[in-house]
Design a protein around this motif. Structure first.
Motif, short mmCIF file in Angstrom:
data_model
loop_
_atom_site.label_atom_id
_atom_site.label_comp_id
_atom_site.label_asym_id
_atom_site.label_seq_id
_atom_site.Cartn_x
_atom_site.Cartn_y
_atom_site.Cartn_z
N TYR A 13 -21.43 79.82 94.11
CA TYR A 13 -20.38 79.13 94.63
C TYR A 13 -19.03 79.28 93.49
CZ TYR A 13 -17.34 76.44 98.06
OH TYR A 13 -16.66 75.88 98.90
N LEU A 17 -15.72 81.38 93.74
CA LEU A 17 -14.49 80.59 93.76
C LEU A 17 -13.57 81.12 92.74
CD1 LEU A 17 -13.09 78.43 95.34
CD2 LEU A 17 -14.04 76.63 93.76
N GLY A 85 -21.41 72.23 101.49
CA GLY A 85 -20.26 72.46 100.99
C GLY A 85 -20.27 71.69 99.34
N LEU A 112 -14.66 70.59 100.06
CA LEU A 112 -14.90 72.15 100.31
C LEU A 112 -16.01 72.43 101.28
CD1 LEU A 112 -14.04 73.64 96.79
CD2 LEU A 112 -12.58 72.97 98.75
N ASP A 114 -18.80 74.95 103.34
CA ASP A 114 -19.72 76.10 102.29
C ASP A 114 -19.41 77.36 102.49
OD1 ASP A 114 -22.06 76.78 100.60
OD2 ASP A 114 -23.33 76.42 102.46
N PRO A 116 -16.75 79.65 99.97
CA PRO A 116 -15.96 79.84 98.66
C PRO A 116 -14.53 80.72 99.02
CG PRO A 116 -17.79 81.19 98.25
CD PRO A 116 -18.15 80.58 99.46
N SER A 119 -12.29 78.53 100.92
CA SER A 119 -12.00 77.22 100.03
C SER A 119 -11.25 77.66 99.15
CB SER A 119 -13.29 76.61 99.38
OG SER A 119 -14.22 76.24 100.41
N GLN A 122 -7.64 76.93 100.14
CA GLN A 122 -7.58 75.43 100.30
C GLN A 122 -7.27 74.71 98.87
OE1 GLN A 122 -10.88 73.25 101.74
NE2 GLN A 122 -10.09 71.32 101.92
N VAL A 123 -7.90 75.23 97.90
CA VAL A 123 -7.91 74.75 96.42
C VAL A 123 -6.28 75.12 95.93
CG1 VAL A 123 -8.57 74.80 94.06
CG2 VAL A 123 -10.15 74.75 95.87
#
Length: 252
Positions: A13, A17, A85, A112, A114, A116, A119, A122-123
Motif C-alpha cells: 500500500y 501511495l 485502511g 485512509l 483501503d 491507495p 487516498s 486525499q493526502v
C-alpha cells in the motif's frame, strides 16, 4: 489477516501511495524487528489528534515511512478501529530547536480507506497541504533571522560575527557551498562561511556565483544595517531587503 499478510499489505500500500503522490516519494517498511527506528518514529509523529490517540493505545509494531528528497516524511500506520485502511501522519523534522515549533499548529494525520489510489488525492489536498505549511513555518523559525532563499535564488546573509549564512531552498547548491568553505549545521540545515579570513571569504563569494548561476540559481547578498561587505566582494551583487508547541508536545 495473518501478521505476515498484514505486513505485506502495509508495505505494498505504501509503495503504491508513494508513487501516486505529487513530487517524488520513496517508501521504507519498518518491521517489528526495527524497534529503535519505530520508537524514534513514534516520538517524531507530528500529531495531537487521531494518530496520537491511536499510538497512546497501540504502540507501533510496524510502519512505512514515505520520504521526499527535501526531508519531508510521512508515516503510514495500522488502524485499530476495526475498519480497513490505514492512518497516515506527518513526521516532524529531526533535531530542530524547540523554539521553532512554537505557535505552529500540528499538521494532524488522517485516516485512509483501503485504496491507495483514492487516498493519494486525499493526502495531497489535505495532509500534505497542511504539512508543507507547517514545515515552511518551523524551518523559517529555525533560521533565526536569516533571509529564506528561493529555488532560483540563494540569499547570503551577513552575521554579526562576520560570517555569511544561507539556507538554500533545496539540496542542489549544497555541494558548491561546501566546496568553497561553507559548513552545514546538521540541525538547522543552515550553511555558514567563516569570516575569520575576509580575503578567503570574499574569494569564495566571488567564485560560487558563476557556479550557482550554471544551475539556474542566482545569488543575492543581504547586509545588516551595521555591516558592510569586504571591499573585494563583487560589487554587482545586489542587497536584498530584510525581510506553543515544542517537539515534546507533538505526540508520544
Amino acid at each position: 489477516m495473518h501478521d505476515h499478510d498484514t505486513s505485506e499489505h502495509l508495505a505494498s500500500y505504501a509503495d503504491v501511495l508513494a508513487g501516486e503522490l505529487p513530487d517524488t516519494w520513496t517508501s521504507t517498511h519498518l518491521t517489528a524487528d526495527a524497534k529503535d527506528d519505530l520508537a524514534e518514529l513514534s516520538n517524531r509523529i507530528w500529531d495531537l489528534d487521531l494518530v496520537a490517540a491511536s499510538l497512546a493505545e497501540h504502540p507501533l509494531t510496524q510502519a512505512a515511512v514515505l520520504s521526499r528528497p527535501d526531508g519531508a516524511k510521512l508515516a503510514l500506520l495500522d488502524r485499530h478501529d476495526g475498519r480497513d485502511g490505514f492512518l497516515i501522519a506527518a513526521v516532524a523534522p529531526r533535531a530542530l530547536p524547540d523554539e521553532a515549533y512554537r505557535a505552529v499548529p500540528e499538521p494532524n494525520g488522517i485516516a485512509l480507506a483501503d485504496d491507495p489510489f483514492l487516498s493519494a488525492e486525499q493526502v495531497a489536498v489535505d495532509l500534505l497541504a497542511r504539512y508543507d505549511r507547517a514545515l515552511a513555518q518551523v524551518r523559517h523559525n529555525a533560521l533565526g533571522g536569516i533571509q529564506p532563499s528561493q529555488p532560483d535564488r540563494i540569499v547570503l546573509t551577513w552575521q554579526p560575527d562576520g560570517s555569511v549564512a544561507t539556507a538554500p531552498a533545496d539540496d542542489r547548491a549544497g555541494t558548491i557551498l561546501v566546496a568553497h568553505g561553507f559548513i552545514q549545521d546538521p540541525h538547522s540545515g543552515i550553511y555558514r562561511l567563516s569570516g575569520d579570513d575576509t580575503q578567503v571569504q570574499a574569494r569564495a563569494l566571488r567564485e560560487i556565483g558563476p557556479q550557482l548561476d550554471a544551475l539556474g540559481i542566482g545569488t543575492a547578498l543581504q547586509h545588516p544595517a551595521a555591516r558592510t561587505a569586504p571591499t573585494s566582494a563583487p560589487a554587482s551583487t545586489p542587497p536584498v531587503p530584510a525581510g506553543t508547541r515544542t517537539p515534546a508536545t507533538r505526540s508520544r
